[in-house]
Design a protein around this motif. Sequence first.
Motif: not given
Lengths: 294, 294
Positions: B226-229, B146, A148-151, B143-144, B126-127, A153-154
Amino acid sequence: MSEGLLGGIEAGGTKFVLTVGESPTRVHAAHTIPTREPSQTLAEAREWFEGQGNLSAIGIASFGPVELDPASPKWGHILKTPKPHWSDCDLAGYFQQAFSVPVGFETDVNGAALAEYHLGAGRGASSLTYVTVGTGIGGGTIVDGRLVHGAGHPELGHIYPRRVPGDDEFPGFCPFHGDCLEGLACGPAIHTRWGSTLSELPEDHEAHELVAGYLAQMCHSIYASMATEIIVLGGGVIKTPGLLDRIVNRAEELGAGYFPRRQNHKILPPALGDRAGLTGTLLLAEAALRGEQS
Amino acid sequence: MSEGLLGGIEAGGTKFVLTVGESPTRVHAAHTIPTREPSQTLAEAREWFEGQGNLSAIGIASFGPVELDPASPKWGHILKTPKPHWSDCDLAGYFQQAFSVPVGFETDVNGAALAEYHLGAGRGASSLTYVTVGTGIGGGTIVDGRLVHGAGHPELGHIYPRRVPGDDEFPGFCPFHGDCLEGLACGPAIHTRWGSTLSELPEDHEAHELVAGYLAQMCHSIYASMATEIIVLGGGVIKTPGLLDRIVNRAEELGAGYFPRRQNHKILPPALGDRAGLTGTLLLAEAALRGEQS
């Protein structure tokens, strides 16, 4: 497949662990060097690898913050860090140029997460979060085989746990957030507060329950946010006798029997022990050799 | 492709929203029925669909907890729920048998997350995490491409935010966790505490800052984990004028400029507005028709 060995670099704030192997599980040699200024450290690493024979690919798992976006010109760099001289260091580029081989690049915890997911405590699981509790606190997560990367990284260490009732005086240790999780429960925070490591404090010292309480909140938040099947807790602080059990029990209490399929969820020590990070760098090298991002 | 229309069901605790369309963006008709006992509600839904023409697939996004594991014999069921009569209801199986078509099945928030990711605020990201703040608080993450499932499914409303200093008296509303996020900031919690909706309270009422503070902590935790975008905040409470801006500002303060690539991260309202859920059910139907899990 190219000829040659896989190379791995665990780039930490105090030491670099270098390794070469035929595969992630067949390690030929490992070598540790102290982290000095970038030019000196990278040259020393290069020299060691040159003495090990031909390399086919290199995997790097680095302290952060780092740039993971392959579309960015800064991919493979360390970003702005309080560590003197290391901001903007092009870690991946240095080794790409030195050895003309594919380089895989990740955060340190993402590397360890890869290793535990594929070869350790997470084998067969759908998702895994690897958390290290040591000089800092960080975590990486894999869902359905993908990191899980996202914008960016966590940065799991920087969530704000609820203060345990009555535990209000210690202001915390994080220069950015004060009493975030890392500010309350990482090794240096424990040392600053109680003058020793957690292992050195007597079993009935309040520190054990406080640290367990804060880390249990982290596990609860991870499960509530991602329903992660396996949480692996690694790092020096977690080696404190009894701590993992305390965390598991407190997290169970916080869940209060609410979560669906919680029985499939486990909080475990690293099956690979201290080798998780090193194994992860060789997995990153292997993926880079196949032309994949992890 | 089979002939026929896509059918969608948003199964909520107070109402079922039924829809048919040629595609997720070309809706022919929608119809709302109240949620009564399962046998009556499902029969009513079936009857409405029978009047709409041939169906090729059905997508269901349901209130939870639900079983999402395709390997489980309970896949497609509602699990143990405090809602009378609905525990163990085989929602997906009922419609599979009634119409002999493929059925896609997800949590309500995962359905809305799919819609916002593919067709709304998350296009190109991306997320994405979709959170609803209404009669409860729940979130789903992609994420990506999924959906994140894990051991069960996320239950984001049940993280424990830090109490805002001085805000210690209200014990919270959650029957399991007391003052977890849902217990402090969902619609019924606000109503129990202040006797009205948040929108009805004057702009300078402390409730606005308190609710924003708790939801900002959730956004901070999501980003740290999760660094969610893209975080999309939907649901009735979020419609309160000014609330989203307050949340964005408080979350920025909590981050304290620390997170890498935070500039790529956004907290947004649903681009699809109230249609996110309904659009998601048709995306689930479409995926089921292709033989995919979402």
